[in-house]
Design a protein around this motif. Structure first.
Motif, mmCIF file in Angstrom:
data_model
loop_
_atom_site.group_PDB
_atom_site.id
_atom_site.type_symbol
_atom_site.label_atom_id
_atom_site.label_comp_id
_atom_site.label_asym_id
_atom_site.label_seq_id
_atom_site.Cartn_x
_atom_site.Cartn_y
_atom_site.Cartn_z
ATOM 1 N N LYS A 1 37.060 51.968 -7.165
ATOM 2 C CA LYS A 1 38.137 51.128 -6.662
ATOM 3 C C LYS A 1 39.475 51.769 -7.016
ATOM 4 O O LYS A 1 39.719 52.114 -8.172
ATOM 5 N N LEU A 2 40.303 51.940 -5.992
ATOM 6 C CA LEU A 2 41.633 52.498 -6.204
ATOM 7 C C LEU A 2 42.645 51.366 -6.042
ATOM 8 O O LEU A 2 42.672 50.703 -5.006
ATOM 9 N N THR A 3 43.429 51.141 -7.086
ATOM 10 C CA THR A 3 44.443 50.080 -7.025
ATOM 11 C C THR A 3 45.823 50.711 -7.036
ATOM 12 O O THR A 3 46.229 51.333 -8.010
ATOM 13 N N MET A 4 46.523 50.565 -5.910
ATOM 14 C CA MET A 4 47.857 51.138 -5.789
ATOM 15 C C MET A 4 48.747 50.164 -5.030
ATOM 16 O O MET A 4 48.286 49.488 -4.119
ATOM 17 N N HIS A 5 50.000 50.085 -5.438
ATOM 18 C CA HIS A 5 50.971 49.249 -4.746
ATOM 19 C C HIS A 5 50.443 47.819 -4.622
ATOM 20 O O HIS A 5 50.635 47.138 -3.618
ATOM 21 N N GLY A 6 49.723 47.392 -5.662
ATOM 22 C CA GLY A 6 49.203 46.032 -5.701
ATOM 23 C C GLY A 6 47.988 45.768 -4.834
ATOM 24 O O GLY A 6 47.506 44.649 -4.758
ATOM 25 N N GLN A 7 47.476 46.819 -4.186
ATOM 26 C CA GLN A 7 46.323 46.652 -3.288
ATOM 27 C C GLN A 7 45.122 47.416 -3.852
ATOM 28 O O GLN A 7 45.257 48.575 -4.225
ATOM 29 N N ALA A 8 43.984 46.749 -3.894
ATOM 30 C CA ALA A 8 42.774 47.407 -4.364
ATOM 31 C C ALA A 8 41.887 47.730 -3.170
ATOM 32 O O ALA A 8 41.750 46.928 -2.254
ATOM 33 N N LYS A 9 41.327 48.935 -3.195
ATOM 34 C CA LYS A 9 40.487 49.334 -2.077
ATOM 35 C C LYS A 9 39.333 50.185 -2.588
ATOM 36 O O LYS A 9 39.509 50.998 -3.499
ATOM 37 N N ASP A 10 38.156 49.988 -1.983
ATOM 38 C CA ASP A 10 37.020 50.831 -2.353
ATOM 39 C C ASP A 10 37.194 52.189 -1.702
ATOM 40 O O ASP A 10 37.462 52.287 -0.503
ATOM 41 N N VAL A 11 37.050 53.213 -2.501
ATOM 42 C CA VAL A 11 37.184 54.565 -1.958
ATOM 43 C C VAL A 11 35.982 55.416 -2.369
ATOM 44 O O VAL A 11 35.312 55.148 -3.353
ATOM 45 N N ALA A 12 35.744 56.422 -1.557
ATOM 46 C CA ALA A 12 34.698 57.387 -1.875
ATOM 47 C C ALA A 12 35.272 58.765 -1.619
ATOM 48 O O ALA A 12 36.017 58.975 -0.662
ATOM 49 N N ALA A 13 34.951 59.689 -2.488
ATOM 50 C CA ALA A 13 35.485 61.034 -2.317
ATOM 51 C C ALA A 13 34.492 62.067 -2.832
ATOM 52 O O ALA A 13 33.662 61.774 -3.692
ATOM 53 N N GLU A 14 34.596 63.229 -2.232
ATOM 54 C CA GLU A 14 33.784 64.333 -2.731
ATOM 55 C C GLU A 14 34.648 65.204 -3.617
ATOM 56 O O GLU A 14 35.852 65.318 -3.414
ATOM 57 N N GLY A 15 33.995 65.804 -4.593
ATOM 58 C CA GLY A 15 34.738 66.672 -5.493
ATOM 59 C C GLY A 15 33.788 67.579 -6.222
ATOM 60 O O GLY A 15 32.604 67.682 -5.853
#
Lengths: 301, 185
Positions: B121-135
């Motif tokens: 979960k990425l929380t930025m600018h007061g908004q939380a969103k589920d994210v997925a990333a490769e690395g």
């Protein structure tokens, strides 16, 4: 005995499990611990280094140049014949430079009296938060104006120094909240030569300026100078300007109405000849465009 | 019997001693690029004070980013970023809390490069969103380097772009993460 062992094993497994669960639940970031809040200077108290006419507690960022075009129009009450004053315009062009976080200077020229002006502004103390914080910004301004009109009376012996005037100002300001900034600025204006014996060479004034944000990109501003001496009833007045700052990407527009026509400290503090109470106000604007001259090189490292 | 208890207790004790499974940094780097094709200048911000913690046992990965610590080539861009776009006075911190997907096998004891997938979960600018990333994780000499490049839609975080500059700021922002983690003692 066997029962005991079984119980023991179950208990141990539970312990391991609980430990594992625990690790899952913890906020890892808390393990690292928060750093003590570091000292941080309060920025963006104003959108521009000028409130409207007067200097603000804000400084230009190091390595930037602010190109400013100022216009002051005729009186609004002149009516439609003079397009509410817009037919007449007095202007000033200026270049301001940010050297350090707390040091800047600028030069400008007004067409009124063909006057050049320059100043240097330095803040020994700046409003900050965190460790070793300070509640207000204290900035000092020293400026000079040079009248380049032909001598009024060329038949007498004229001195170059007569063209000069100086001003010294202390700005004490605080960004009280994200939306509100207030400042007070005691000022001394010194004329080397005054036209009349009754006029003082040293004029003392106190400026009261402020900003109230309406939105991220718009703010109400006001800029008033109480002139303590040298005010002659019916001749000159305390300058008051009220306006809005509008930021549009690269530009800041400072639109305002004011009884002052002057665009440097000497002119607007000692030569404001119009009065709000008589309805003698004019429209004016400052247009500010900031250029980055020296880029932040730390980034590429 | 006594032996058994000793063994059991030592297993538990060992486990807590062996808590050498957490790695961290406070000087991680995150940069973003919001340059649009019509941008008159590169819109790039760099933050070099990212806090990142990885629990190698659970795969949990968390990051904290102070928005005010983003630096730009142009002071005005930095001002607009803080004042108008991310409103860092209202939302000073961006956080990511997630985990490396269990499917990927990483041998933290052995040097090497391991491609991983991270979800959270990425929380930025007061908004939380589920994210997925490769690395990828690079294990080397007892340190772990966490690297990833992914894109996020600004609109998902309620970051408004005024119509005046709509074609000059990219709607999708490329985010680059680079954190070198050391054992947490």
């Amino acid at each position: 005995m066997k029962k005991m062992i079984t119980r023991m094993v179950v208990f141990c497994l539970f312990c391991l499990y609980a430990q594992g669960m625990n690790a899952q639940e913890t906020v890892l970031l808390k393990l690292v611990g928060e750093d003590k809040p570091r000292k941080e200077y309060v920025k963006y108290a104003f959108k521009s280094p000028r409130v409207i006419n007067g200097h603000s507690m804000e400084f230009l960022a190091p390595g930037t140049m602010d190109f400013r075009i100022l216009h002051r129009f005729g009186l609004l009450n002149q009516g439609a014949d003079n397009f509410f004053g817009l037919d007449q315009a007095s202007m000033r062009l200026s270049f301001d430079f940010g050297l350090r976080r707390n040091l800047m200077f600028g030069v400008g020229r007004s067409n009124f009296k063909k006057e050049l002006d320059g100043y240097i502004k330095f803040a020994p103390l700046m409003q900050s938060t965190g460790e070793g914080s300070f509640p207000v910004t204290v900035a000092l301004v020293a400026g000079m104006t040079l009248n380049t009109l032909p001598w009024a009376d060329p038949t007498i012996k004229n001195y170059f120094s007569s063209r000069l005037a100086y001003y010294f100002q202390t700005i004490i300001g605080r960004k009280i909240s994200e939306g509100l900034t207030l400042q007070i600025s005691p000022t001394l204006v010194h004329h080397n030569l005054v036209p009349l014996q009754t006029q003082p060479n040293d004029v003392y004034a106190v400026g009261f300026g402020g900003r109230a944000k309406v939105s991220n990109r718009m703010a109400l501003t006001w800029d008033y100078f109480y002139v303590a001496n040298g005010i002659e009833t019916g001749v000159n007045y305390h300058p008051l300007s009220v306006g809005v700052d509008i930021e549009t990407g690269g530009h800041v527009f400072q639109l305002h109405v004011s009884n002052a026509a002057g665009m440097n400290e000497r002119a607007f503090i000692t030569e404001t000849t119009n009065s709000w109470s008589k309805g003698e106000v004019r429209f004016g604007f400052n247009l500010s465009r900031v250029f980055q001259i020296r880029k932040n090189k730390k980034l590429t490292q | 019997m006594k032996k058994l208890i000793i063994v059991m207790l030592s297993v538990i004790a060992l486990q807590s001693i062996q808590a050498q499974d957490k790695y961290f940094t406070k000087t991680g780097k995150i940069s973003f690029d919001a340059t649009a094709p019509k941008s008159p200048e590169d819109i790039v911000g760099v933050n070099k004070t990212v806090t990142c913690v990885l629990d190698t046992k659970t795969g949990n990965l968390q990051m904290a980013v102070l928005m005010k610590a983003f630096e730009f080539e142009r002071a005005l861009m930095q001002e607009h970023f803080n004042e108008n776009y991310v409103e860092s006075h209202k939302f000073p911190k961006t956080e990511f809390r997630g985990a490396i997907l269990p499917g990927t096998s990483v041998n933290y004891a052995r040097d090497g490069v391991y491609p991983v997938q991270v979800k959270g979960k990425l929380t930025m600018h007061g908004q939380a969103k589920d994210v997925a990333a490769e690395g990828k994780l690079t294990v080397k000499a007892g340190k772990i380097q966490v690297q990833s490049v992914f894109t996020e839609l600004l609109a998902d975080y309620a970051v408004a772009i005024p119509t005046l500059v709509a074609d000059k700021v990219a709607k999708n922002v490329k985010i680059t993460v680079d954190c070198l983690l050391e054992p947490l003692k």
